[in-house]
Design a protein around this motif. Structure first.
Motif, PDB file in Angstrom:
ATOM      1  N   VAL A 142       0.859  -1.180   0.000  1.00 24.24           N
ATOM      2  CA  VAL A 142       0.000   0.000   0.000  1.00 24.24           C
ATOM      3  C   VAL A 142       0.894   1.229   0.000  1.00 24.24           C
ATOM      4  O   VAL A 142       1.958   1.234   0.638  1.00 24.24           O
ATOM      5  N   TYR A 143       0.461   2.265  -0.703  1.00 18.70           N
ATOM      6  CA  TYR A 143       1.252   3.476  -0.832  1.00 18.70           C
ATOM      7  C   TYR A 143       0.471   4.686  -0.336  1.00 18.70           C
ATOM      8  O   TYR A 143      -0.759   4.687  -0.320  1.00 18.70           O
ATOM      9  N   LEU A 144       1.204   5.706   0.026  1.00 18.89           N
ATOM     10  CA  LEU A 144       0.616   7.001   0.327  1.00 18.89           C
ATOM     11  C   LEU A 144       1.453   8.050  -0.397  1.00 18.89           C
ATOM     12  O   LEU A 144       2.578   8.327   0.014  1.00 18.89           O
ATOM     13  N   GLN A 145       0.900   8.568  -1.472  1.00 16.35           N
ATOM     14  CA  GLN A 145       1.556   9.636  -2.197  1.00 16.35           C
ATOM     15  C   GLN A 145       1.175  10.954  -1.553  1.00 16.35           C
ATOM     16  O   GLN A 145      -0.010  11.263  -1.426  1.00 16.35           O
ATOM     17  N   MET A 146       2.178  11.721  -1.162  1.00 17.58           N
ATOM     18  CA  MET A 146       1.943  12.971  -0.452  1.00 17.58           C
ATOM     19  C   MET A 146       2.530  14.123  -1.263  1.00 17.58           C
ATOM     20  O   MET A 146       3.732  14.143  -1.531  1.00 17.58           O
ATOM     21  N   ASN A 147       1.687  15.032  -1.657  1.00 20.73           N
ATOM     22  CA  ASN A 147       2.108  16.200  -2.429  1.00 20.73           C
ATOM     23  C   ASN A 147       1.856  17.475  -1.630  1.00 20.73           C
ATOM     24  O   ASN A 147       1.097  17.480  -0.659  1.00 20.73           O
ATOM     25  N   SER A 148       2.489  18.539  -2.061  1.00 19.09           N
ATOM     26  CA  SER A 148       2.301  19.852  -1.422  1.00 19.09           C
ATOM     27  C   SER A 148       2.431  19.750   0.093  1.00 19.09           C
ATOM     28  O   SER A 148       1.581  20.236   0.846  1.00 19.09           O
ATOM     29  N   LEU A 149       3.504  19.145   0.525  1.00 16.76           N
ATOM     30  CA  LEU A 149       3.683  18.898   1.947  1.00 16.76           C
ATOM     31  C   LEU A 149       3.841  20.190   2.730  1.00 16.76           C
ATOM     32  O   LEU A 149       4.406  21.184   2.242  1.00 16.76           O
ATOM     33  N   LYS A 150       3.330  20.159   3.951  1.00 17.50           N
ATOM     34  CA  LYS A 150       3.348  21.310   4.841  1.00 17.50           C
ATOM     35  C   LYS A 150       4.040  20.919   6.145  1.00 17.50           C
ATOM     36  O   LYS A 150       4.055  19.739   6.506  1.00 17.50           O
ATOM     37  N   PRO A 151       4.557  21.889   6.877  1.00 15.46           N
ATOM     38  CA  PRO A 151       5.183  21.566   8.176  1.00 15.46           C
ATOM     39  C   PRO A 151       4.231  20.812   9.113  1.00 15.46           C
ATOM     40  O   PRO A 151       4.686  19.954   9.887  1.00 15.46           O
ATOM     41  N   GLU A 152       2.952  21.091   9.031  1.00 16.72           N
ATOM     42  CA  GLU A 152       1.994  20.402   9.911  1.00 16.72           C
ATOM     43  C   GLU A 152       1.775  18.948   9.534  1.00 16.72           C
ATOM     44  O   GLU A 152       1.090  18.216  10.259  1.00 16.72           O
ATOM     45  N   ASP A 153       2.346  18.512   8.434  1.00 10.82           N
ATOM     46  CA  ASP A 153       2.313  17.088   8.075  1.00 10.82           C
ATOM     47  C   ASP A 153       3.407  16.298   8.791  1.00 10.82           C
ATOM     48  O   ASP A 153       3.438  15.064   8.704  1.00 10.82           O
ATOM     49  N   THR A 154       4.282  16.994   9.480  1.00 13.04           N
ATOM     50  CA  THR A 154       5.355  16.330  10.199  1.00 13.04           C
ATOM     51  C   THR A 154       4.792  15.388  11.259  1.00 13.04           C
ATOM     52  O   THR A 154       3.983  15.799  12.097  1.00 13.04           O
ATOM     53  N   ALA A 155       5.193  14.128  11.192  1.00  7.01           N
ATOM     54  CA  ALA A 155       4.678  13.119  12.111  1.00  7.01           C
ATOM     55  C   ALA A 155       5.341  11.783  11.799  1.00  7.01           C
ATOM     56  O   ALA A 155       6.034  11.645  10.779  1.00  7.01           O
TER      57      ALA A 155
END
Length: 126
Positions: free
Chosen positions: A78-91
């Motif tokens: 399973v994949y999670l493609q993450m675009n337009s990342l933001k600092p609040e995505d930090t985890a």
């Protein structure tokens, strides 16, 4: 059952990254598969899920339009493609498999999932 999450790292705001979750001991197209994340000092929150048939996708409002969950049945991954990342995505990002195969019920809570990967760290710098 083993779920091996990978692909995290240190990126900058606006970058893209793809997380992977390789499964063994279960078949991903028989379970709702999900991604959760946990920031320091916070609870583990739902990010995205794909149902067992692969025809339905669910996202947290905070990532809708930026993240895409998918899977490769042949690779049992399973994949999670993450675009337009933001600092609040930090985890720390965790992949998980639903408790019950072929279930189409609740999927937004950690209690719905019975198998968890070890987590992969994503840090988004501003």
């Amino acid at each position: 059952v083993q779920l091996q999450a990978s692909g995290g790292g240190l990126v900058q705001t606006g970058d893209s990254l793809r997380l992977s979750c390789a499964a063994s001991g279960l078949t991903v197209n028989r379970y709702v598969m999900g991604w959760f994340r946990q920031a320091p000092g916070k609870e583990r929150d739902f990010v995205a899920a794909i149902n067992w048939s692969g025809g339905n996708f669910y996202y947290a409002d905070s990532v809708k339009g930026r993240f895409t969950i998918s899977r490769d049945n042949a690779k049992n991954t399973v994949y999670l493609q993450m675009n337009s990342l933001k600092p609040e995505d930090t985890a720390v990002y965790y992949c998980a498999a639903h408790k019950v195969p072929f279930d189409s019920g609740s999927y937004r809570y950690t209690r719905d999932f019975g198998s968890w990967g070890q987590g992969t760290q994503l840090t988004v710098s501003s």
